[in-house]
Design a protein around this motif. Sequence first.
Motif, PDB file in Angstrom:
ATOM      1  N   VAL A 153       0.830  -1.199   0.000  1.00 22.42           N
ATOM      2  CA  VAL A 153       0.000   0.000   0.000  1.00 22.42           C
ATOM      3  C   VAL A 153       0.866   1.251   0.000  1.00 22.42           C
ATOM      4  CG1 VAL A 153      -1.550   1.383   1.447  1.00 22.42           C
ATOM      5  CG2 VAL A 153      -2.059  -1.022   1.014  1.00 22.42           C
ATOM      6  N   LEU A 154       1.900   1.269   0.821  1.00 18.72           N
ATOM      7  CA  LEU A 154       2.770   2.422   0.914  1.00 18.72           C
ATOM      8  C   LEU A 154       3.470   2.686  -0.416  1.00 18.72           C
ATOM      9  CD1 LEU A 154       4.181   4.658   2.417  1.00 18.72           C
ATOM     10  CD2 LEU A 154       5.733   2.977   3.414  1.00 18.72           C
ATOM     11  N   THR A 155       3.934   1.615  -1.063  1.00 17.14           N
ATOM     12  CA  THR A 155       4.563   1.768  -2.373  1.00 17.14           C
ATOM     13  C   THR A 155       3.589   2.372  -3.374  1.00 17.14           C
ATOM     14  OG1 THR A 155       6.009  -0.132  -1.959  1.00 17.14           O
ATOM     15  CG2 THR A 155       5.735   0.546  -4.248  1.00 17.14           C
ATOM     16  N   LYS A 156       2.332   1.910  -3.342  1.00 18.97           N
ATOM     17  CA  LYS A 156       1.331   2.423  -4.275  1.00 18.97           C
ATOM     18  C   LYS A 156       1.026   3.890  -4.001  1.00 18.97           C
ATOM     19  CE  LYS A 156      -1.671  -0.437  -5.662  1.00 18.97           C
ATOM     20  NZ  LYS A 156      -2.807  -1.366  -5.852  1.00 18.97           N
ATOM     21  N   VAL A 157       0.906   4.267  -2.738  1.00 23.03           N
ATOM     22  CA  VAL A 157       0.623   5.657  -2.390  1.00 23.03           C
ATOM     23  C   VAL A 157       1.754   6.568  -2.855  1.00 23.03           C
ATOM     24  CG1 VAL A 157       0.392   7.257  -0.441  1.00 23.03           C
ATOM     25  CG2 VAL A 157      -0.912   5.127  -0.473  1.00 23.03           C
ATOM     26  N   LEU A 158       2.999   6.098  -2.736  1.00 22.62           N
ATOM     27  CA  LEU A 158       4.147   6.915  -3.117  1.00 22.62           C
ATOM     28  C   LEU A 158       4.330   7.025  -4.627  1.00 22.62           C
ATOM     29  CD1 LEU A 158       6.782   5.734  -0.475  1.00 22.62           C
ATOM     30  CD2 LEU A 158       5.761   8.004  -0.653  1.00 22.62           C
ATOM     31  N   THR A 159       3.837   6.055  -5.383  1.00 24.25           N
ATOM     32  CA  THR A 159       4.106   6.036  -6.818  1.00 24.25           C
ATOM     33  C   THR A 159       2.890   6.319  -7.691  1.00 24.25           C
ATOM     34  OG1 THR A 159       3.774   3.627  -6.873  1.00 24.25           O
ATOM     35  CG2 THR A 159       6.021   4.435  -6.565  1.00 24.25           C
ATOM     36  N   LYS A 192      12.460  12.687  -2.913  1.00 22.28           N
ATOM     37  CA  LYS A 192      12.105  13.012  -1.533  1.00 22.28           C
ATOM     38  C   LYS A 192      10.790  13.771  -1.434  1.00 22.28           C
ATOM     39  CE  LYS A 192      16.748  13.149   0.476  1.00 22.28           C
ATOM     40  NZ  LYS A 192      17.731  13.952   1.223  1.00 22.28           N
ATOM     41  N   ASN A 193      10.481  14.566  -2.456  1.00 17.42           N
ATOM     42  CA  ASN A 193       9.242  15.332  -2.411  1.00 17.42           C
ATOM     43  C   ASN A 193       8.009  14.434  -2.366  1.00 17.42           C
ATOM     44  OD1 ASN A 193      10.445  17.867  -2.446  1.00 17.42           O
ATOM     45  ND2 ASN A 193      10.632  17.865  -4.661  1.00 17.42           N
ATOM     46  N   SER A 194       8.110  13.226  -2.938  1.00 17.36           N
ATOM     47  CA  SER A 194       6.981  12.300  -2.885  1.00 17.36           C
ATOM     48  C   SER A 194       6.674  11.913  -1.449  1.00 17.36           C
ATOM     49  CB  SER A 194       7.283  11.035  -3.705  1.00 17.36           C
ATOM     50  OG  SER A 194       7.255  11.302  -5.075  1.00 17.36           O
ATOM     51  N   VAL A 195       7.711  11.747  -0.650  1.00 15.21           N
ATOM     52  CA  VAL A 195       7.534  11.385   0.751  1.00 15.21           C
ATOM     53  C   VAL A 195       7.102  12.598   1.566  1.00 15.21           C
ATOM     54  CG1 VAL A 195       8.640  10.386   2.778  1.00 15.21           C
ATOM     55  CG2 VAL A 195       9.242   9.569   0.498  1.00 15.21           C
ATOM     56  N   GLY A 220      17.913   8.475  -6.603  1.00 16.45           N
ATOM     57  CA  GLY A 220      16.612   8.733  -7.173  1.00 16.45           C
ATOM     58  C   GLY A 220      15.608   7.628  -6.951  1.00 16.45           C
ATOM     59  N   LYS A 221      15.957   6.603  -6.214  1.00 17.04           N
ATOM     60  CA  LYS A 221      15.046   5.495  -5.952  1.00 17.04           C
ATOM     61  C   LYS A 221      14.641   5.505  -4.474  1.00 17.04           C
ATOM     62  CE  LYS A 221      15.619   3.939 -10.131  1.00 17.04           C
ATOM     63  NZ  LYS A 221      16.273   2.664 -10.389  1.00 17.04           N
ATOM     64  N   PHE A 222      13.728   4.603  -4.126  1.00 18.58           N
ATOM     65  CA  PHE A 222      13.400   4.475  -2.718  1.00 18.58           C
ATOM     66  C   PHE A 222      13.250   2.998  -2.382  1.00 18.58           C
ATOM     67  CE2 PHE A 222       9.208   4.190  -4.538  1.00 18.58           C
ATOM     68  CZ  PHE A 222       8.504   3.359  -3.690  1.00 18.58           C
ATOM     69  N   ILE A 223      13.441   2.681  -1.111  1.00 19.23           N
ATOM     70  CA  ILE A 223      13.248   1.320  -0.635  1.00 19.23           C
ATOM     71  C   ILE A 223      12.492   1.387   0.682  1.00 19.23           C
ATOM     72  CG2 ILE A 223      15.487   1.293   0.561  1.00 19.23           C
ATOM     73  CD1 ILE A 223      15.626  -1.712  -0.030  1.00 19.23           C
ATOM     74  N   ILE A 224      11.595   0.445   0.877  1.00 14.83           N
ATOM     75  CA  ILE A 224      10.822   0.393   2.110  1.00 14.83           C
ATOM     76  C   ILE A 224      11.354  -0.752   2.954  1.00 14.83           C
ATOM     77  CG2 ILE A 224       8.531   0.081   3.097  1.00 14.83           C
ATOM     78  CD1 ILE A 224       7.396   1.227   0.511  1.00 14.83           C
ATOM     79  N   ASN A 226      16.683   8.632  -2.282  1.00 13.46           N
ATOM     80  CA  ASN A 226      17.919   9.263  -2.747  1.00 13.46           C
ATOM     81  C   ASN A 226      19.137   8.763  -2.003  1.00 13.46           C
ATOM     82  OD1 ASN A 226      16.591  10.769  -4.639  1.00 13.46           O
ATOM     83  ND2 ASN A 226      16.322  12.528  -3.319  1.00 13.46           N
ATOM     84  N   VAL A 227      19.236   7.473  -1.819  1.00 18.87           N
ATOM     85  CA  VAL A 227      20.299   6.945  -0.996  1.00 18.87           C
ATOM     86  C   VAL A 227      21.577   6.737  -1.780  1.00 18.87           C
ATOM     87  CG1 VAL A 227      19.649   5.771   1.097  1.00 18.87           C
ATOM     88  CG2 VAL A 227      18.757   4.986  -1.041  1.00 18.87           C
TER      89      VAL A 227
END
Length: 361
Positions: A59-65, A72-75, A128-132, A151-152
């Motif tokens: 769900v979190l991945t879907k909300v962010l994408t 970072k602005n997405s978060v 430019g990527k993200f990981i949960i 942005n790690v």
Amino acid sequence: MITSFRIENFRGIKKLELNNLGQINVIAGKNNAGKSSIIEAFSIGIAGVNSENDPLQEVLTKVLTWRGWFGKNSVTSLFYQDYLATKIKFVENNTPFSVEIRKQGNIVDILGGELKIDDDTIRRIGLGKFIILPGIVKAGPLKKTYSVLVNVGFPKEGDLLTVFSTSDDMYLVEMPVRFLTPFDIISPGFIERAHSWAFKEKGTERAFSIIKKGYPEFQNLSPLPENITPVMYVDIKWTKKAIPYYVMGDGFKALTAMALVVSSLKNGYLLIDSAEAFHHPKSLRVMSKTLVRGAKENNVQVFLTTHSLELIDMLIKYGLESKVEGRVIYMKRENGNVKASIETFEESQELRETLGLDLRG
């Protein structure tokens, strides 16, 4: 069933409370009124206390994408004010639940020795990527966190932005949830997963009968191995070979996805953003009847957003005929604040018939 829901500091919503919710809840309003934000908050809240296959990461991945990933602005955009915690509270069967989203700055403060991420993993993520990162779920009082790294390059201050957790006095419960967006209709792999959900619940036959009501030429749907990964194929009358699902029209794909999801969900929650997307009038009618029937027969609570007055009228009509308790939630933004009014299906039908009121706000 969820009877009340409260949101604080989420996206464009400073504070909003919804009470006296029904089994089918239609969220309507003009653009930028907060409709999608409510669906996202509901999905995070339900998934955050859920023991059913641990859906919070999905769900979190879907909300962010779903709205487009932009670092970072997405978060940060999850917060109305990013220095305050987002609070999502709701009451389900007389039991209160709460989920918080807290922005954090230092990776060490959150990981606390419980979560580990090595330099090789970080390098594979890329800029430019993200990981949960899932936290640890313990028995008894809920201890459940999800961390978002964006942005790690290296674990430094500011990389870890949010943590999702619930109150310590709450317990994990079984609350099956499906969150459906127009992106899922075309997203590779989604229809194969939806088919597996329906197959496990022995719901494929029912799903196929629903599809045939909208598309009589449809015969069968089956995932076939292709380059190791299963790919869905559609059997249509008058064709010599099965057709890949992904080259079918969007209207067919939208109804197929809806039919499989509804046929796979029991005693749970169905959340749909932009429910009218891709549907022609006949398909919209089939979907409306499917949602009402599925909600009643499978004890499913539905929350959906729409701009379609036609869909609202259909859901009111079929809901009243089936004696399903329904609500139309009217969203509007006044002086920067999101507000909502809630009418029953009976009240909404009277407003439509006597005043010709446009229920979309």
